[in-house]
Design a protein around this motif. Sequence first.
Motif, short mmCIF file in Angstrom:
data_model
loop_
_atom_site.label_atom_id
_atom_site.label_comp_id
_atom_site.label_asym_id
_atom_site.label_seq_id
_atom_site.Cartn_x
_atom_site.Cartn_y
_atom_site.Cartn_z
N PHE A 1 1.78 -24.91 -7.46
CA PHE A 1 2.37 -24.19 -6.34
C PHE A 1 3.85 -23.93 -6.61
O PHE A 1 4.70 -24.17 -5.75
N ALA A 2 4.13 -23.46 -7.80
CA ALA A 2 5.52 -23.30 -8.21
C ALA A 2 6.29 -22.38 -7.27
O ALA A 2 7.42 -22.67 -6.89
N GLY A 3 5.68 -21.28 -6.88
CA GLY A 3 6.37 -20.31 -6.03
C GLY A 3 6.84 -20.92 -4.73
O GLY A 3 8.05 -20.95 -4.44
N PRO A 4 5.90 -21.45 -3.92
CA PRO A 4 6.31 -22.07 -2.65
C PRO A 4 7.28 -23.24 -2.84
O PRO A 4 8.24 -23.36 -2.06
N VAL A 5 7.05 -24.06 -3.85
CA VAL A 5 7.94 -25.21 -4.07
C VAL A 5 9.35 -24.73 -4.37
O VAL A 5 10.33 -25.22 -3.80
N MET A 6 9.45 -23.73 -5.24
CA MET A 6 10.76 -23.19 -5.58
C MET A 6 11.47 -22.68 -4.34
O MET A 6 12.63 -22.99 -4.10
N SER A 7 10.77 -21.90 -3.54
CA SER A 7 11.48 -21.30 -2.41
C SER A 7 11.73 -22.32 -1.30
O SER A 7 12.60 -22.11 -0.47
N ALA A 8 10.99 -23.44 -1.32
CA ALA A 8 11.29 -24.47 -0.33
C ALA A 8 12.51 -25.27 -0.75
O ALA A 8 13.32 -25.66 0.09
N LEU A 9 12.64 -25.52 -2.05
CA LEU A 9 13.74 -26.37 -2.50
C LEU A 9 15.02 -25.60 -2.74
O LEU A 9 16.10 -26.04 -2.38
N PHE A 10 14.90 -24.45 -3.38
CA PHE A 10 16.10 -23.77 -3.87
C PHE A 10 16.26 -22.40 -3.24
O PHE A 10 15.27 -21.74 -2.92
N PRO A 11 17.51 -21.97 -3.10
CA PRO A 11 17.76 -20.66 -2.50
C PRO A 11 17.60 -19.55 -3.51
O PRO A 11 18.54 -18.83 -3.79
N VAL A 12 16.44 -19.42 -4.09
CA VAL A 12 16.28 -18.37 -5.07
C VAL A 12 14.90 -17.77 -4.87
O VAL A 12 13.93 -18.48 -4.60
N GLU A 13 14.85 -16.46 -4.93
CA GLU A 13 13.55 -15.80 -4.81
C GLU A 13 12.73 -16.20 -6.01
O GLU A 13 13.13 -15.98 -7.15
N SER A 14 11.59 -16.87 -5.78
CA SER A 14 10.88 -17.34 -6.95
C SER A 14 10.41 -16.15 -7.74
O SER A 14 9.80 -15.25 -7.24
N PRO A 15 10.77 -16.16 -9.01
CA PRO A 15 10.66 -14.99 -9.84
C PRO A 15 9.25 -14.91 -10.23
O PRO A 15 8.78 -15.84 -10.83
N LEU A 16 8.60 -13.88 -9.75
CA LEU A 16 7.33 -14.34 -9.97
C LEU A 16 6.21 -13.73 -10.60
O LEU A 16 5.14 -13.67 -10.09
N GLU A 17 6.62 -13.31 -11.85
CA GLU A 17 5.52 -12.97 -12.70
C GLU A 17 4.90 -14.26 -13.20
O GLU A 17 3.94 -14.25 -13.96
N LEU A 18 5.45 -15.38 -12.72
CA LEU A 18 4.91 -16.68 -13.11
C LEU A 18 3.44 -16.79 -12.82
O LEU A 18 2.68 -17.37 -13.55
N VAL A 19 3.07 -16.20 -11.65
CA VAL A 19 1.71 -16.40 -11.19
C VAL A 19 0.75 -15.42 -11.79
O VAL A 19 -0.45 -15.65 -11.79
N SER A 20 1.32 -14.33 -12.28
CA SER A 20 0.42 -13.27 -12.74
C SER A 20 -0.40 -13.73 -13.94
O SER A 20 0.05 -14.54 -14.75
N GLY A 21 -1.59 -13.19 -14.04
CA GLY A 21 -2.55 -13.67 -15.04
C GLY A 21 -2.11 -13.42 -16.47
O GLY A 21 -2.29 -14.28 -17.33
N ALA A 22 -1.46 -12.27 -16.71
CA ALA A 22 -1.14 -11.91 -18.10
C ALA A 22 -0.21 -12.93 -18.73
O ALA A 22 -0.48 -13.44 -19.82
N THR A 23 0.89 -13.27 -18.01
CA THR A 23 1.83 -14.20 -18.62
C THR A 23 1.21 -15.59 -18.73
O THR A 23 1.50 -16.32 -19.66
N ALA A 24 0.36 -15.92 -17.74
CA ALA A 24 -0.26 -17.25 -17.80
C ALA A 24 -1.09 -17.36 -19.08
O ALA A 24 -1.00 -18.36 -19.79
N ALA A 25 -1.85 -16.30 -19.37
CA ALA A 25 -2.65 -16.33 -20.59
C ALA A 25 -1.75 -16.41 -21.81
O ALA A 25 -1.97 -17.21 -22.73
N GLY A 26 -0.67 -15.59 -21.79
CA GLY A 26 0.25 -15.61 -22.92
C GLY A 26 0.85 -16.97 -23.12
O GLY A 26 0.96 -17.47 -24.25
#
Lengths: 116, 552
Positions: free
Chosen positions: B469-494
């Motif tokens: 849950f990186a996206g929600p955790v990031m935005s709960a803890l830190f004042p930064v828009e979670s950058p988020l091609e993190l979740v997208s499938g392509a980068t995950a596979a890469g």
Amino acid sequence: MGDIINVQNVSLVLFFVGLYGVLSNRNIIKSIIAVNIMDVAAILFLITVNRRPDQIPPIGSQNVAAMADPLPQALMITAIVIGISVTAVSITLFIGLFRRYGTSDWQKIVYRVDRG
Amino acid sequence: MNSYLYSVPLYVPVLLPVVAAAVGYFVQTKVYKHLLIAVQVVQVFLAAILLARVRTAGAILERLGGWQAPVGIELALDEISAPLVLLVTVVFLLLVLFNYRKLYMVNTFQFLLVSLQGVMISLFLTSDVFNVYVLTELTTIIVTVLILFKRGKPALYNGMVYLMFSILAMAFFLLGIGFVYRTFGVLDFAGITERAAALENPRALILPYALMVTAVGMKAGLLPMFGWLPRAHAAPSAPSMVSALLSGLQVKVGIYLFIRLQQMIGLTLDTTGFFLVVGLLTAVSGFLLAICQRDIKLVLAYSTVSQIGLIMIGLTSGSVIGFWGGMLHIVNHALFKALLFLTAGLIAKEYGTRNLDQIRGTFRRMPLVTTAAFLAVLGMTGAPFFNGSISKYLIESGLAGGTRWQAAIYLVNFGTMLVFTRYATVFFGRPAARSGGSSVTDRSTRPVDPWTRVVALVFGAAILGIGLFAGPVMSALFPVESPLELVSGATAAGKAVAFAGTLAAAVTVYLFGVSRLSVLERVREMSVSFNGMAILMSGFLGVVLVFLFATV
């Protein structure tokens, strides 16, 4: 000449004398003393920051303008107490070390610690 | 009620543990233990409220005693320190729960532990350099006593080196404070920041900055000054909980102070390039030394050095994403390194040795503990879906330098994998016969407490949870828009492919290279005495001074 030899510069020299002691001595007691000298030098430096010879001690409420800055003095009392307590702890540890290894030489102790 | 809770003063999380620990000190250990666990639960709650308040209403500033800023003492909590306060409370709660039934949880130990929490939180809250000095000296003394807590082990030297080296560094810091006061006439962070920006001659800032950054760098364990760190973190007499605490949280205080120092002088002096390089060198030398170790705790301690370097790279990368990636890595590292130290303590106790080469087959002998340790290793090496991969990815994408720096990050990650390939050898294989020695049989009659296994798995779940849950955790803890091609499938596979490739390379290099080198033996035998450490520290000061005088 009189400008160079002031308390600030003396305390800086003292600080580096202490540092030299830390770097060059293998004796633990001497290391403790040398670190203490550095501490005292830093304290001396802070107490005499922005100080002029004609200032009076910051006591009472009259003639405030002529008083020395009270803030560093208040802070340095804390620093002195801290210096004493850490020295006490380090000497306590040294006594334990000396009892165990029978030497006060950093090099010999590290040798015995690392190679059984 | 709600708004009353919402306006909890900042000094409460500092005073609550200290006061509770002091007042309850004379009750029975059993009662005391539960009292302090209750305090820890309240602390987590308070920290969460404070974080929520900072995120909605902005930084909190409080004056103590009613004096104005330059004279009085101010407590401040902002978006950098609030998540760290929450981290401290959460890790403390888990550690106290983990140690619930340990024999060394006597009143004195718990008192020191809980006071250390108060001091740590006040270090995050303070906004005055002199208070930083006082509180750091206080943590030094508490930590020294905690390192030496188990009697009868030959570890006095470790405590002594840690203590002396810290005092030495803080003497530098005190002189730095002197120069700051002479130049600016104030000691609070905001005042220094303001006046440093208005300084007409930036060179006046060089000497105080160099002195202070040397002291802070020593606390954080930067390149030439980490000699004390493995000794303190892996001391034979330190309960594994203390090792977890030191590696997970204590080092982070040094990093936090570094962030503050950079904020204060950042507008005047530019040292990001310098510390980017120092961070990389720290990371590389950390994993190189970690590979050479044979002691299970020393491997972990040197790996901490390496991760500190990685965090430094993120924090000084100069981009927003890199900075918050570094912050996230602080959180992640606290979780997985604490778990690794705890499980290493359990494994070492079960096998009666700390030698990596003599421990085999923990999967068969202690499956749950090993599962938890394995989760931590996966987080550490940045496996996909685990928290380490997120923060490492953020740090990497925050680096502007292009491919060279990305290659550097890959190198560091490769080294981490190499270290943990070696570390993971203890998981597999067949355990030695239990009748091997009397000590082993004695211990095996007392199996690992189920309680500790549960807490270890909770740690493991947190590691996996932050990753998933990186996206929600990031935005709960830190004042930064979670950058988020993190979740997208392509980068995950890469990323998964990159991870598998690096892992395969690391295993190959380990099997055919590292495990056969005899250089390791010699590096392991190297030891730097106190004088050597002091010389290295003065050398660091000298290099910073030369760098600054040459560039400013």
